[in-house]
Design a protein around this motif. Structure first.
Motif, PDB file in Angstrom:
ATOM      1  N   GLU A 192       0.830  -1.199   0.000  1.00 49.04           N
ATOM      2  CA  GLU A 192       0.000   0.000   0.000  1.00 49.04           C
ATOM      3  C   GLU A 192       0.870   1.258   0.000  1.00 49.04           C
ATOM      4  N   GLU A 193       0.376   2.324  -0.656  1.00 47.81           N
ATOM      5  CA  GLU A 193       1.048   3.610  -0.591  1.00 47.81           C
ATOM      6  C   GLU A 193       0.602   4.327   0.677  1.00 47.81           C
ATOM      7  N   TRP A 194       1.576   4.789   1.465  1.00 47.77           N
ATOM      8  CA  TRP A 194       1.275   5.421   2.747  1.00 47.77           C
ATOM      9  C   TRP A 194       1.017   6.916   2.573  1.00 47.77           C
ATOM     10  N   THR A 195       0.232   7.473   3.469  1.00 51.03           N
ATOM     11  CA  THR A 195       0.032   8.920   3.486  1.00 51.03           C
ATOM     12  C   THR A 195       1.241   9.592   4.139  1.00 51.03           C
ATOM     13  N   ASN A 196       1.372  10.908   3.933  1.00 53.79           N
ATOM     14  CA  ASN A 196       2.458  11.640   4.568  1.00 53.79           C
ATOM     15  C   ASN A 196       2.386  11.534   6.088  1.00 53.79           C
ATOM     16  N   GLU A 197       1.173  11.526   6.628  1.00 55.05           N
ATOM     17  CA  GLU A 197       1.004  11.432   8.079  1.00 55.05           C
ATOM     18  C   GLU A 197       1.510  10.083   8.603  1.00 55.05           C
ATOM     19  N   GLU A 198       1.211   9.010   7.870  1.00 58.21           N
ATOM     20  CA  GLU A 198       1.676   7.679   8.273  1.00 58.21           C
ATOM     21  C   GLU A 198       3.193   7.571   8.178  1.00 58.21           C
TER      22      GLU A 198
END
Length: 212
Positions: free
Chosen positions: A40-46
Motif C-alpha cells: 500500500e502507498e502510505w500517506t504523509n502522516e503515516e
C-alpha cells in the motif's frame, strides 16, 4: 554493470504542475516501478509517524507533527520516496539529518547528514564509548524493524565508528543485503544510516536520484 544500474534510474525534474506531459511521465514512472510491488502507498502522516518512531531518541525534541517533506525522488529499485525533516512553526528546518522513506510500505532506506547545516544543527548528545555506540546502533536497527539483523564489521576511524549489519538465513550472513550506519562518538550523533543495498538486493551501486 555499474552503467547498467545507473541507466535504470529515472531522475525527473519538475517543470510545473500545469505541464501535463511531465506529470504523465512522472506518474507512469511511479506506476511501472517493481519496488515494493503489491504494498500500500502510505500517506504523509503515516510516513511521519514511522519516521518519528525510528528517530526516537535522536530527535527527542520533535514528534510526527513537526515533520515536513524536504524533498521527493524516484529510483527504479526503490520506487517513489520522500525525504522528511523536522521544522518549526516558521517552517525552518531544525535538524541536519534527513530521513528518506518509500511511499509504498513506508520503508526507511536512508538517513543522511546535510553538511551545509552541519555546524548549527547536529544536536550533539555527548561523547560515546565504543560499547555505547554499538548499543545505540543495535537499538536503531531494531526500531528500523525490517527483520532481525546481526552485526558484521565494526570499523573505527578517529571519532567515528562504522557499523555493518546483515540479515541471516540458515546461519549464513547475506552480505549483499547490508545495512550500514556511522556514528560520531565525539558528539554522540548519527551521521548516516543506509539500507539501499538491503532493499536493492545485489544492486549495491544503485543510488536514489532526486526529482524535486
Amino acid at each position: 554493470m555499474v552503467m547498467e544500474l545507473l541507466e535504470d534510474i529515472t531522475p525527473l525534474t519538475p517543470i510545473g504542475e500545469a505541464d501535463t506531459e511531465y506529470q504523465a511521465t512522472r506518474e507512469t514512472a511511479r506506476d511501472d516501478s517493481p519496488a515494493f510491488e503489491g504494498e500500500e502507498e502510505w500517506t504523509n502522516e503515516e510516513l511521519a509517524e514511522k519516521i518519528a518512531y525510528f528517530m526516537g531518541d535522536i530527535w527527542t525534541d520533535f514528534d510526527a507533527d513537526d515533520l515536513a517533506a524536504g524533498s521527493e525522488g524516484y529510483s527504479a529499485s526503490h520506487g517513489s520516496y520522500i525525504g522528511m525533516v523536522p521544522t518549526n512553526d516558521s517552517n525552518e528546518v531544525q535538524s541536519a539529518l534527513k530521513v528518506d522513506i518509500s511511499r509504498k510500505g513506508g520503508h526507511i532506506v536512508n538517513v543522511h547528514l546535510d553538511e551545509a547545516m552541519n555546524e548549527n544543527m547536529r544536536q550533539p548528545q555527548g561523547e560515546m564509548g565504543k560499547e555505547e555506540a554499538q548499543a545505540f546502533s543495535k537499538d536503531l536497527i531494531e526500531r528500523w524493524g525490517e527483520e532481525e539483523m546481526v552485526v558484521g564489521e565494526v570499523e573505527q576511524l578517529e571519532n567515528k565508528i562504522h557499523f555493518t549489519f546483515y540479515p541471516e538465513k540458515d546461519d549464513i550472513s547475506l552480505e549483499n543485503r547490508e545495512v550500514t550506519m556511522e556514528v560520531d562518538t565525539q558528539d554522540g550523533v548519527l551521521v548516516e544510516f543506509r539500507a539501499l543495498a538491503y532493499f536493492a538486493l545485489e544492486q549495491e551501486d544503485v543510488e536514489l536520484e532526486p526529482f524535486m
